[in-house]
Design a protein around this motif. Sequence first.
Motif: not given
Length: 556
Positions: A417-433, A436-439
């Motif tokens: 599970a990738f919990e929103p509160g435990s995410l260290e980073l969410v990268g946004y790419a131009d192509d929609g990807r 996600l990196v968790d703690a």
Amino acid sequence: MIEPLRTEVDGITTFWVDTGRPTLAAQLIIRTGAADERLPESGWTHLLEHVTLHGTSRPGPLDVNGSVGLLTTSFTAHGPIEAVTQHLAEVTRRLGEPVDSDLDRERQVLAAEARLRGGPVERALAQRYGARGPGTVSYGELGLAAASSLSLSALATRAFTAGNAVLVLDGPPPPELVLHLPDGPHLPVPQARPVETNLPAMYVEESGLVASGVVPRSSAAMIFAELARESLTDLLRHDKAAAYAPWTVYERVDTEHAVVVAGSDVAPGLLPTLANTAISWSRGRHYDTAGVQAQVERLVQTMTDPYATAGHAAAAAHAWLLDREERTTEELLSQVRDVSDFDVAVVADTWCRSLLLGIPGDTTWNDQMRRSAPRLQAPRRGRVHRHRNWPAVRGRLVVTNDGVVQTQARRGALAHAFEPGSLELVGYADDGRRYLVDAEGWPLVLDPRAWARGDAAVRAVDAATPPHVRVPLPRDESTPWRRASPWLRWTHRLRGRVRLTWPMAGRIAVALALLSPLSLLFVVPLDEFPPGSLPALPWLAVAAFGVLVSSAFEPD
């Protein structure tokens, strides 16, 4: 023996020795580094170092450089005294001014540099510390695209101050030297907190053999690191002729601890026995009394070399900057001379109990120790997204109403599970990807093109993601994701992998039994079939096909 002298230049603590050289070598060290950065800000300190040096003038035969380590950032210069003095004044002045350089150009330079960086040491740190502290160095400075002139100026104001810096000189401070760093507090060293605590454990490391462990910072630990390199060289190069260049690294990660990383290239012929060999080596005794004494004498010889006096000033500066301790060279020498084989044995035992072992994926493995893996849990209810290359790919994506992203290897399996509160980073790419990196450092590339209703999954993630972890990603020049053809999707699990098992044999037997009535069509005239039996034959064929397909695509 020359002892470093301590003074102060414009509020900056300065350690210096008089080597008598006609030139001057200087090192300005700031107490901030990569381990101080959160993952969305990773690379900001490196970018600030680059833009600061890029605009400086370099008169005459002046050598300058800058570097960012885990805990410190350094600016070095060597050349004529007047040129070094001018350079230090210019660097400190630029650090106190608003950043107005061309950041896009420096980002491109750092991107080119990043292609030459990263290796087994960085990956070993990430395995141990996840996506925080020392582990951030393994993720390629993902925060560069989010850096701005305003954010870099704020970083300089917070960390690049007189109270958070030391200066090292190999000559007397020039009277005309002026430093322009603003006043500010000393920043304490962040504590390195491992996320992988169930040790020892192994992970896949394709570069070769990599063994790492946490040790207390000490002279005995530094001697242990050198003894480990020598014993690994004796084992893999001299005894087994299966390696060329074993190595070790002693990496300080906070005020009390260091990580000793030992590694080596390995010949393919060693892979069948590499796991057992590495485990036996890690648990063995890498030294004897004579070996420890030899390393002590070698280190004492280095420290008492008249040409090493500038190093004493650097050592004193680091001790003051990181530990707020002032140690004389005689005190350091006494610590080294007092190291015994018992001290090294204590360090070795601590290192072994915290072992993380990296070996290539083709190594023969018989579960000799736990394998490092994400924490799994029972899946929660949510919207299920099937991979668009099903059934070749059985993985499932489950997104709950509150934005928790769960990945399953197949239906019914435990989920990561990738919990929103435990995410260290969410990268946004131009192509929609989304990246996600968790703690704990585990990544997930969420490509909406690869999942059924993938756009809905991305929208759910975006709605639940905290703003402070979002960063834009650089453009990906790799080939975009494409869906496999139906033939490849349905035959992928058969090609080169057909194995007759008892469940499969039973299903094939059932399928043949269902198909056997169809053989009567070739020997019995149609008008002799019992009334009403002909319409059932196509259904028998469909049932037989279903049984054959289910036998071919059993779960892993």
